[in-house]
Design an enzyme around this catalytic site. Sequence first.
Site, PDB file in Angstrom:
ATOM      1  CG  ASP A 189     -58.656 -37.456  17.891  1.00  0.00           C
ATOM      2  OD1 ASP A 189     -58.163 -36.945  18.910  1.00  0.00           O
ATOM      3  OD2 ASP A 189     -59.658 -38.188  17.914  1.00  0.00           O
ATOM      4  CE1 TYR A 197     -63.042 -43.121  18.748  1.00  0.00           C
ATOM      5  CE2 TYR A 197     -61.329 -42.012  17.498  1.00  0.00           C
ATOM      6  CZ  TYR A 197     -62.375 -41.963  18.397  1.00  0.00           C
ATOM      7  OH  TYR A 197     -62.753 -40.759  18.929  1.00  0.00           O
ATOM      8  CE  LYS A 211     -59.901 -38.968  21.420  1.00  0.00           C
ATOM      9  NZ  LYS A 211     -60.121 -39.585  20.115  1.00  0.00           N
ATOM     10  CG  HIS A 267     -62.491 -41.951  24.775  1.00  0.00           C
ATOM     11  ND1 HIS A 267     -62.065 -42.762  23.769  1.00  0.00           N
ATOM     12  CD2 HIS A 267     -63.375 -41.092  24.200  1.00  0.00           C
ATOM     13  CE1 HIS A 267     -62.662 -42.418  22.636  1.00  0.00           C
ATOM     14  NE2 HIS A 267     -63.459 -41.407  22.873  1.00  0.00           N
TER      15      HIS A 267
HETATM   16  P1  NDP Z   1     -67.610 -34.992  12.247  1.00  0.00           P
HETATM   17  O1  NDP Z   1     -68.372 -33.852  12.799  1.00  0.00           O
HETATM   18  O2  NDP Z   1     -66.169 -34.825  11.920  1.00  0.00           O
HETATM   19  O3  NDP Z   1     -68.414 -35.464  10.970  1.00  0.00           O
HETATM   20  C1  NDP Z   1     -68.013 -36.524  10.177  1.00  0.00           C
HETATM   21  C2  NDP Z   1     -69.111 -36.751   9.120  1.00  0.00           C
HETATM   22  O4  NDP Z   1     -69.138 -35.644   8.208  1.00  0.00           O
HETATM   23  C3  NDP Z   1     -68.874 -37.975   8.289  1.00  0.00           C
HETATM   24  O5  NDP Z   1     -70.133 -38.539   7.996  1.00  0.00           O
HETATM   25  C4  NDP Z   1     -68.236 -37.457   7.016  1.00  0.00           C
HETATM   26  O6  NDP Z   1     -68.560 -38.289   5.927  1.00  0.00           O
HETATM   27  C5  NDP Z   1     -68.900 -36.089   6.877  1.00  0.00           C
HETATM   28  N1  NDP Z   1     -68.023 -35.077   6.250  1.00  0.00           N
HETATM   29  C6  NDP Z   1     -66.744 -34.768   6.574  1.00  0.00           C
HETATM   30  N2  NDP Z   1     -66.290 -33.752   5.836  1.00  0.00           N
HETATM   31  C7  NDP Z   1     -67.294 -33.403   5.009  1.00  0.00           C
HETATM   32  C8  NDP Z   1     -67.423 -32.417   4.013  1.00  0.00           C
HETATM   33  N3  NDP Z   1     -66.417 -31.578   3.734  1.00  0.00           N
HETATM   34  N4  NDP Z   1     -68.608 -32.341   3.339  1.00  0.00           N
HETATM   35  C9  NDP Z   1     -69.636 -33.185   3.618  1.00  0.00           C
HETATM   36  N5  NDP Z   1     -69.554 -34.143   4.578  1.00  0.00           N
HETATM   37  C10 NDP Z   1     -68.407 -34.240   5.270  1.00  0.00           C
HETATM   38  O7  NDP Z   1     -67.847 -36.227  13.259  1.00  0.00           O
HETATM   39  P2  NDP Z   1     -66.937 -37.194  14.110  1.00  0.00           P
HETATM   40  O8  NDP Z   1     -67.813 -37.809  15.125  1.00  0.00           O
HETATM   41  O9  NDP Z   1     -66.173 -38.131  13.245  1.00  0.00           O
HETATM   42  O10 NDP Z   1     -65.910 -36.236  14.886  1.00  0.00           O
HETATM   43  C11 NDP Z   1     -64.614 -35.955  14.426  1.00  0.00           C
HETATM   44  C12 NDP Z   1     -63.566 -36.715  15.211  1.00  0.00           C
HETATM   45  O11 NDP Z   1     -63.656 -36.427  16.599  1.00  0.00           O
HETATM   46  C13 NDP Z   1     -63.729 -38.255  15.189  1.00  0.00           C
HETATM   47  O12 NDP Z   1     -63.376 -38.826  13.957  1.00  0.00           O
HETATM   48  C14 NDP Z   1     -62.871 -38.645  16.348  1.00  0.00           C
HETATM   49  O13 NDP Z   1     -61.515 -38.602  16.008  1.00  0.00           O
HETATM   50  C15 NDP Z   1     -63.240 -37.551  17.354  1.00  0.00           C
HETATM   51  N6  NDP Z   1     -64.334 -37.951  18.262  1.00  0.00           N
HETATM   52  C16 NDP Z   1     -64.068 -38.002  19.618  1.00  0.00           C
HETATM   53  C17 NDP Z   1     -65.026 -38.361  20.503  1.00  0.00           C
HETATM   54  C18 NDP Z   1     -64.703 -38.394  21.946  1.00  0.00           C
HETATM   55  O14 NDP Z   1     -65.518 -38.904  22.735  1.00  0.00           O
HETATM   56  N7  NDP Z   1     -63.569 -37.884  22.359  1.00  0.00           N
HETATM   57  C19 NDP Z   1     -66.390 -38.740  20.091  1.00  0.00           C
HETATM   58  C20 NDP Z   1     -66.599 -38.630  18.649  1.00  0.00           C
HETATM   59  C21 NDP Z   1     -65.598 -38.240  17.804  1.00  0.00           C
HETATM   60  P3  NDP Z   1     -67.438 -39.077   5.056  1.00  0.00           P
HETATM   61  O15 NDP Z   1     -66.483 -39.722   6.004  1.00  0.00           O
HETATM   62  O16 NDP Z   1     -68.273 -40.051   4.285  1.00  0.00           O
HETATM   63  O17 NDP Z   1     -66.796 -38.035   4.195  1.00  0.00           O
END
Ligand code: NDP
Length: 277
Positions: free
Chosen positions: A48, A53, A78, A113
């Site tokens: 995704d 991004y 998006k 988006h």
């Molecule tokens: P998430 O809820 O996926 O959380 C990501 C965070 O959690 C990062 O800091 C990551 O750290 C940490 N993390 C991931 N896996 C673990 C684990 N197993 N244990 C501990 N920490 C963990 O947040 P996102 O906002 O990134 O949402 C996911 C995806 O959704 C985005 O990447 C994007 O593709 C999409 N999105 C879409 C939006 C929209 O408006 N349509 C808005 C926001 C996001 P680290 O990377 O350091 O491991």
Amino acid sequence: MGSIADTTTLANGVKMPWLGLGVFKVADGPQVENCVRWALEIGYRHIDTAAIYGNERGVGRAVRDSGIPREQIFITTKVWNDAVRAGRDAVLRAFDQSLQKLGLDYVDLYLIHWPVKEKCLEAWEAVQQIYLQRRARAIGVSNFLVHHLDDLRRHSGTTPMVDQVEFHPRVLQRDLIAYCRQHGIQLESWAPLMQGEIFKIPLINELAGKYGKTAAQIALRWLIQHQVVAIPKSVHRERIAENAAIFDFELSEEDMTRIDALDRNQRVGTHPDHFDF
Ligand code: NDP
């Protein structure tokens, strides 16, 4: 729902994996290329990204370099709000730019988006044109609440196939679940781990102990059992693997209900009725 490759079937018959890798805030170049490569090695078949991004190039490169047949990987991107505000032609141009950056000749899912006021209908017409040209296998929206979906459906006469929204145990949105189910819209969760906040919730940690899984796995499994697609983001290989190891256990009905009760209508991101970007 027995494996990472398992899919949901969208309203038009296209299959979308329940689990994907999100790449928000992952830098273009080696960082995103590594994440996507690791995810594909682990068995993910769903990535995704989004124009905003700034990492479509790296995503596309990693997908192409993987050697995995293109048709086996589900790629979402998006259209950002500036193009939606600028109107139909700008959306078509934004799509062309995304495809070019990805280095692909189609995407699997193209989303609007955010529900930009008064402009979504025009953007949706452009997105439908892209779909009819078979350059996106499925189309949908993101950050649409029930009233946004209702407006779009009423005025366009068509229904998005997917709605990607902030969705996790603190913002359960039963109204949206019911609406999407009724109208054949697949719900997809962004911030499935509350961007890290999920790890502060005692019940999630307690259940991790009970099931011998991690807190992340409990939160992601809860989504899948609600039939919501999940796209956790991580830049760490071991976490990307951990987040995918959710197909070998099942939360009991009682524990699903306990997690449901964490709902506070509380978001980590912007409310879709109040964004100004
Ligand atoms: P998430 O809820 O996926 O959380 C990501 C965070 O959690 C990062 O800091 C990551 O750290 C940490 N993390 C991931 N896996 C673990 C684990 N197993 N244990 C501990 N920490 C963990 O947040 P996102 O906002 O990134 O949402 C996911 C995806 O959704 C985005 O990447 C994007 O593709 C999409 N999105 C879409 C939006 C929209 O408006 N349509 C808005 C926001 C996001 P680290 O990377 O350091 O491991």
